[in-house]
Each structure stands twice: as C-alpha cells, then as structure tokens.
Enzyme design. Structure first.
Site, PDB file in Angstrom:
ATOM      1  N   ARG A 196       0.758  -1.241   0.066  1.00  0.00           N
ATOM      2  CA  ARG A 196      -0.190   0.075   0.034  1.00  0.00           C
ATOM      3  C   ARG A 196       0.735   1.235   0.195  1.00  0.00           C
ATOM      4  NH1 ARG A 196      -3.636  -2.833   3.772  1.00  0.00           N
ATOM      5  NH2 ARG A 196      -5.357  -3.501   2.384  1.00  0.00           N
ATOM      6  N   LYS A 200       4.446  11.422 -11.463  1.00  0.00           N
ATOM      7  CA  LYS A 200       3.665  10.663 -12.380  1.00  0.00           C
ATOM      8  C   LYS A 200       4.041   9.154 -12.586  1.00  0.00           C
ATOM      9  CE  LYS A 200       1.271  14.030 -14.995  1.00  0.00           C
ATOM     10  NZ  LYS A 200       0.883  14.482 -16.828  1.00  0.00           N
ATOM     11  N   GLU A 219      11.990  17.271 -24.799  1.00  0.00           N
ATOM     12  CA  GLU A 219      11.515  17.750 -23.687  1.00  0.00           C
ATOM     13  C   GLU A 219      12.251  18.841 -22.832  1.00  0.00           C
ATOM     14  OE1 GLU A 219       8.542  16.365 -22.659  1.00  0.00           O
ATOM     15  OE2 GLU A 219       8.471  14.239 -23.149  1.00  0.00           O
ATOM     16  N   LYS A 261       9.990  22.352 -14.067  1.00  0.00           N
ATOM     17  CA  LYS A 261       8.905  21.384 -13.779  1.00  0.00           C
ATOM     18  C   LYS A 261       8.665  21.330 -12.288  1.00  0.00           C
ATOM     19  CE  LYS A 261       7.352  16.811 -14.463  1.00  0.00           C
ATOM     20  NZ  LYS A 261       7.519  15.721 -15.299  1.00  0.00           N
ATOM     21  N   GLU A 304      -2.551  17.749 -11.565  1.00  0.00           N
ATOM     22  CA  GLU A 304      -2.636  18.095 -12.952  1.00  0.00           C
ATOM     23  C   GLU A 304      -4.320  18.554 -13.322  1.00  0.00           C
ATOM     24  OE1 GLU A 304      -0.634  16.407 -16.274  1.00  0.00           O
ATOM     25  OE2 GLU A 304      -2.549  16.315 -17.285  1.00  0.00           O
ATOM     26  N   ARG A 352      -0.309  22.317 -14.406  1.00  0.00           N
ATOM     27  CA  ARG A 352       0.654  21.192 -14.973  1.00  0.00           C
ATOM     28  C   ARG A 352       0.467  20.660 -16.022  1.00  0.00           C
ATOM     29  NH1 ARG A 352       2.725  16.054 -11.176  1.00  0.00           N
ATOM     30  NH2 ARG A 352       4.231  15.185 -12.826  1.00  0.00           N
ATOM     31  N   ASN A 364       2.251  19.512 -20.868  1.00  0.00           N
ATOM     32  CA  ASN A 364       1.797  18.678 -22.095  1.00  0.00           C
ATOM     33  C   ASN A 364       1.859  19.239 -23.675  1.00  0.00           C
ATOM     34  OD1 ASN A 364       1.143  16.034 -20.731  1.00  0.00           O
ATOM     35  ND2 ASN A 364      -0.459  17.327 -19.860  1.00  0.00           N
ATOM     36  N   HIS A 403       2.174  17.172 -26.452  1.00  0.00           N
ATOM     37  CA  HIS A 403       2.038  15.829 -26.087  1.00  0.00           C
ATOM     38  C   HIS A 403       0.684  15.262 -26.521  1.00  0.00           C
ATOM     39  CE1 HIS A 403       5.734  16.209 -23.625  1.00  0.00           C
ATOM     40  NE2 HIS A 403       5.517  15.240 -23.264  1.00  0.00           N
ATOM     41  N   HIS A 422       1.542  12.013 -28.692  1.00  0.00           N
ATOM     42  CA  HIS A 422       0.940  10.859 -28.164  1.00  0.00           C
ATOM     43  C   HIS A 422       0.100  10.215 -29.124  1.00  0.00           C
ATOM     44  CE1 HIS A 422       1.020  11.331 -23.498  1.00  0.00           C
ATOM     45  NE2 HIS A 422       2.386  10.915 -23.912  1.00  0.00           N
ATOM     46  N   HIS A 471       9.363   8.632 -28.186  1.00  0.00           N
ATOM     47  CA  HIS A 471       8.413   9.590 -27.661  1.00  0.00           C
ATOM     48  C   HIS A 471       9.065  11.023 -27.624  1.00  0.00           C
ATOM     49  CE1 HIS A 471       5.956  11.288 -24.441  1.00  0.00           C
ATOM     50  NE2 HIS A 471       7.002  11.776 -23.806  1.00  0.00           N
TER      51      HIS A 471
HETATM   52  N1  LIG Z   1       6.397  10.053 -15.654  1.00  0.00           N
HETATM   53  C1  LIG Z   1       6.329  11.154 -16.353  1.00  0.00           C
HETATM   54  O1  LIG Z   1       6.195  12.367 -15.946  1.00  0.00           O
HETATM   55  C2  LIG Z   1       6.842  11.277 -17.991  1.00  0.00           C
HETATM   56  C3  LIG Z   1       7.143  12.113 -18.658  1.00  0.00           C
HETATM   57  C4  LIG Z   1       7.458  11.779 -19.959  1.00  0.00           C
HETATM   58  C5  LIG Z   1       7.575  10.577 -20.286  1.00  0.00           C
HETATM   59  N2  LIG Z   1       7.494   9.575 -19.585  1.00  0.00           N
HETATM   60  C6  LIG Z   1       7.477   8.035 -20.123  1.00  0.00           C
HETATM   61  O2  LIG Z   1       8.904   7.865 -20.141  1.00  0.00           O
HETATM   62  C7  LIG Z   1       9.115   6.818 -21.247  1.00  0.00           C
HETATM   63  C8  LIG Z   1      10.001   7.065 -22.148  1.00  0.00           C
HETATM   64  O3  LIG Z   1      11.405   7.261 -21.376  1.00  0.00           O
HETATM   65  P1  LIG Z   1      12.732   7.035 -22.119  1.00  0.00           P
HETATM   66  O4  LIG Z   1      12.791   8.062 -23.429  1.00  0.00           O
HETATM   67  O5  LIG Z   1      13.683   7.215 -21.003  1.00  0.00           O
HETATM   68  O6  LIG Z   1      12.659   5.618 -22.519  1.00  0.00           O
HETATM   69  P2  LIG Z   1      13.513   4.155 -21.916  1.00  0.00           P
HETATM   70  O7  LIG Z   1      13.264   4.028 -20.522  1.00  0.00           O
HETATM   71  O8  LIG Z   1      12.742   3.267 -22.868  1.00  0.00           O
HETATM   72  O9  LIG Z   1      14.691   4.497 -22.487  1.00  0.00           O
HETATM   73  C9  LIG Z   1      15.209   4.524 -23.715  1.00  0.00           C
HETATM   74  C10 LIG Z   1      16.111   3.414 -24.212  1.00  0.00           C
HETATM   75  O10 LIG Z   1      17.799   3.937 -23.519  1.00  0.00           O
HETATM   76  C11 LIG Z   1      18.177   2.745 -22.999  1.00  0.00           C
HETATM   77  N3  LIG Z   1      18.901   3.434 -21.894  1.00  0.00           N
HETATM   78  C12 LIG Z   1      18.639   4.157 -20.863  1.00  0.00           C
HETATM   79  N4  LIG Z   1      19.684   4.592 -20.205  1.00  0.00           N
HETATM   80  C13 LIG Z   1      20.526   4.344 -20.765  1.00  0.00           C
HETATM   81  C14 LIG Z   1      21.996   4.671 -20.778  1.00  0.00           C
HETATM   82  N5  LIG Z   1      22.556   5.412 -19.868  1.00  0.00           N
HETATM   83  N6  LIG Z   1      22.897   3.979 -21.571  1.00  0.00           N
HETATM   84  C15 LIG Z   1      22.576   3.175 -22.669  1.00  0.00           C
HETATM   85  N7  LIG Z   1      20.939   2.780 -22.673  1.00  0.00           N
HETATM   86  C16 LIG Z   1      20.293   3.566 -21.950  1.00  0.00           C
HETATM   87  C17 LIG Z   1      17.142   1.914 -22.572  1.00  0.00           C
HETATM   88  O11 LIG Z   1      17.404   0.621 -22.082  1.00  0.00           O
HETATM   89  C18 LIG Z   1      16.210   2.156 -23.663  1.00  0.00           C
HETATM   90  O12 LIG Z   1      16.371   1.052 -24.641  1.00  0.00           O
HETATM   91  C19 LIG Z   1       7.754   6.858 -21.793  1.00  0.00           C
HETATM   92  O13 LIG Z   1       7.184   5.663 -21.289  1.00  0.00           O
HETATM   93  C20 LIG Z   1       7.078   7.836 -21.415  1.00  0.00           C
HETATM   94  O14 LIG Z   1       5.528   7.412 -21.134  1.00  0.00           O
HETATM   95  C21 LIG Z   1       6.779   9.574 -18.267  1.00  0.00           C
END
Ligand SMILES: NC(=O)c1ccc[n+]([C@@H]2O[C@H](COP(=O)([O-])OP(=O)(O)OC[C@H]3O[C@@H](n4cnc5c(N)ncnc54)[C@H](O)[C@@H]3O)[C@@H](O)[C@H]2O)c1
Length: 389
Positions: free
Chosen positions: A138, A160, A202, A244, A254, A258, A262, A265, A269, A283
């Site tokens: 929990r 998030k 971003e 942020k 949000e 907030r 987006n 986005h 998306h 992304h």
């Molecule tokens: N929670 C939030 O507020 C928020 C905001 C924006 C995006 N997101 C989410 O984030 C996700 C995208 O995140 P991302 O772009 O980091 O993608 P990801 O986590 O898939 O990482 C991208 C790739 O890079 C690799 N990688 C990561 N760090 C590395 C490093 N230091 N060296 C070598 N390889 C590395 C990973 O294995 C993966 O293949 C999406 O699911 C999106 O919805 C969330």
C-alpha cells in the site's frame, strides 16, 4: 525561473557537490540532485536523504550492463543492497504482466514498507517502478536514478507513474512522488545519440512553454549540451527541472497549470500510438513533431504572428529532430480521423472536448478547450496532405 540555488563547491568527501533542486510538496517534498559521479555515491546520498533502509534496484538489460555494478557497489558499502531485478528494455515493459511480476519479485526480496525501491533507467523503468512502489504494501518509498536525458529532465520528477494498456499510454497509474532523484550526468555518456536527441525535445519544451530566455540560451548553447559539456548540461538540466518543480508544486495532480507540461504531447501521443510505440518514432521525437504542430496551429488560429514558429522548427531541425508528420520514416502516414480518434482517449479530454496546449509566442503556452474537433481534424488533414509527395 532560477536554478542551481544551492550549488556548493564540494561535499565532505571532496567530490563536487551536486546542484540541488527542491520539489516543494509539503510533507512529500524531495530533492533532485544533478551532477557528476552521483551513482558511485548513491548509497551515502540515499542514506542521507531517505535514511537507512534496504534498497531493491529495478533496471533494464541495457542499463544494467553499463551502470548496475556501480550502483550495487555503492549500496553494498552501506549494507543496503537487497537485490536487483533486470527487465526487458522498451515500452512494452510498462504493462500489467511486467507490473505483477515486479511486485512479486520485490516481495520475494523481502522488501518491507519502510524500505526503498530504486529505479535505475529511463522513463520506462521509472514509470513502472514508481507504480509498483505506489501499490507495494500500500505504498513504499522509491528513489529515481534516471539514466536517459528524457528521464533526467522530465519523467523522474513530479510523481506520475504508470503503465500502458491496449486503450493507450499511461492510462493506468498513480501519483506517487519519489523520495529522492539522483540525476548523474555521467550516465548519459552511454546513452545512444538518438535517445539523447529525443530527450532534448522535452528540455526545449520548458523554454517553449514558459521561459523564452532559456529557449534563447538553448539556441546559443545546444552544441555544448549535445557534447555533454558538464557545465552546460548541468545548467540546462537544472533550469528544466526547476521549471518542472515550480509547476508541480503549484499543481501536483494536473488540474490546472501542470497541463502546460503537455505542450506537444496531445499530438505527440497520438502519433506515437499510431506508430505502435515502436522504434519508428521515439516519445521525444513524437513530442518534437507535436510541439511544431502546436505552434503551427497557434499560428493558423492567429495566436502568434511573429517568427516563433520558424525559430522553433529551425532549432529542432538543426539538431536533427523531426518537425513534421511527413518526417516520420517508414512510408505510410496516418490519416487525420485516426489521429483524432486516438486524441479522444487523452486523459485531458473533458466532456468530450479536447484540451490543447497552444502558444502566444515562445515561452507563452496556454491551455484551451475552444478548438473544435472539426478544426483539429481539418488542420491535421492539411498537415498530412502538405507532406505527401
Ligand atoms: N512520468 C512522467 O512524468 C513521464 C514524462 C515523460 C515521459 N514519460 C515516459 O517515459 C518513457 C520514455 O522514457 P525514455 O525515453 O527514457 O525511454 P526508455 O526508458 O525506454 O529508455 C530509452 C532506451 O535507452 C536505454 N537506456 C537508458 N539509459 C541508458 C544509458 N544511460 N545508456 C544506454 N542505454 C540507456 C533503455 O534501455 C532504452 O532502450 C515513456 O514511457 C513515457 O511515457 C513519463
């Protein structure tokens, strides 16, 4: 927007002290530390900020090869390493099956409510791990150690968390703030160039939505950021995270401001979903196109009249990001009706009305529900037609 408010020169160990950004959320407030060599010091930093606790690490198979040993050693020195779970890389890991398996593994590791789950990786690992922590016993504390630019600049901050379902992205999740974020810029040395570039979208977003001076700084300094120059990168990260943190502190869940985060986005998306959340369109690349669409629609609606759109597209193009739907590689393009249908699933839809983030200029984003679906469909149809050969 100010950043780097408490940038001491060195800590007690003689290492460069990180830049500290405070996310001011009352009893859920936490620090984001940005700097070099943080992973190797993470055991002590976690103990200092979160207290002595067992730490279970969640990471993916790409990141583990580069960085897990450093983290494990740093936690082991403190006697706090409880185990590591290495997941498959990629968006598909943000799923119900992966969530269930992760929760089982964390319980098998003997994690108790006072312990800590550590997310070492990009946004995929951060979102999934944060959600698992939010429901484990929990609610268990978690620490973010983001290793992509996107995660350092965006997803690791703000609480998030969530997973994807067949209906769309991030539709199941929870707000669960981390207890600490360690953004070690050295981890970005192993990040593939395309991933770095996607994360930059971003970063630019913070300038475009509310900080024109920062966008101008990026126009001047993006090459140093891309060269991973520590001072430039730390500055850019600190300004972005402060941006942020300020918004999250005003509107944690949000219901208002907030939504400005987006920018790009809603369109992004939809494009990402249409492309099947695949390597065809990352992304951040989808966000880059989405930002340009938001600027172009704003221009069409008469909200911006100067050279804002040209500045944005020039900047993103210069550094190699896509800016138009037609830039998506792989041949077939989406149609407007399909994109609009996906946009209808957006979490910001209210009483059927799309919520769009548009702009009055660089650094002047605003939220609107006054653009009809017909207008958006016509705009998208024209965009797609404009880029068809
Ligand atoms: N929670 C939030 O507020 C928020 C905001 C924006 C995006 N997101 C989410 O984030 C996700 C995208 O995140 P991302 O772009 O980091 O993608 P990801 O986590 O898939 O990482 C991208 C790739 O890079 C690799 N990688 C990561 N760090 C590395 C490093 N230091 N060296 C070598 N390889 C590395 C990973 O294995 C993966 O293949 C999406 O699911 C999106 O919805 C969330």
């Amino acid at each position: 927007m100010s950043a780097g408010k408490s940038r001491a020169r060195q800590d007690q160990t003689g290492a460069d002290a990180p830049t500290r950004i405070r996310v001011a959320l009352g009893d859920r407030a936490y620090d984001v530390l940005i700097g070099q060599g943080l992973l190797a010091r993470s055991g002590a930093l976690i103990a200092d900020h979160v207290g002595k606790a067992k730490c279970a690490v969640v990471t993916d198979a790409n990141v583990s090869g580069h960085h897990l040993a450093t983290l494990r050693d740093a936690l082991s020195v403190q006697g706090s390493f409880a185990g590591a779970e290495v997941l498959a890389p990629g968006e598909a890991t943000k799923s119900f099956p992966a969530l269930a398996q992760l929760c089982e593994r964390l319980l098998q590791m003997g994690l108790e409510r006072g312990d800590v789950v550590v997310a070492l990786g990009g946004g995929v690992i951060g979102d999934l791990t944060g959600f698992a922590a939010s429901i484990l016993r929990r609610g268990t504390r978690f620490v973010q150690i983001p290793t992509t630019l996107l995660a350092q600049v965006d997803s690791s901050v703000g609480g998030k968390t969530g997973i994807n379902t067949q209906q769309g992205k991030n539709l199941v999740g929870a707000f669960h703030q981390p207890s600490l974020v360690l953004a070690d810029i050295d981890t970005l040395a192993t990040l593939p160039a395309r991933q770095f570039r996607a994360g930059y979208a971003e970063m630019a977003k913070y300038g475009l939505l509310g900080d024109a001076a920062f966008f101008a700084w990026l126009e001047q300094n993006w090459r140093a950021v891309f060269a991973r120059d520590p001072a430039a990168l730390t500055h850019a990260l600190a300004v972005s995270v402060q941006g942020k943190a300020d918004i999250v502190a005003r509107d944690e869940t949000e219901t208002g401001d907030r939504m400005l985060l987006n920018l790009g986005h809603t369109f992004g998306h939809a494009l990402e979903a249409w492309a099947g959340f695949s390597d065809r369109l990352l992304h951040g690349e989808a966000v880059a196109i989405g930002i340009c669409l938001a600027f172009r629609l704003s221009e069409e609606l008469g909200h911006i009249g100067n050279n804002s759109l040209a500045r944005v597209t020039t900047h993103l193009t210069d550094l190699g990001l896509p800016t138009r739907i037609g830039d998506i590689p792989g041949g077939q393009l989406p149609n407007a009706a399909a994109l609009l249908q996906i946009m209808g699933q957006d979490k910001k839809v209210r009483a059927g009305a799309l919520t769009l983030i548009l702009v009055r200029g660089i650094g002047e984003a605003f939220i609107t529900r006054n653009v009809s679906r017909d207008k958006v469909r016509d705009f998208l149809a024209a965009e797609i037609a404009a880029v068809r050969p």
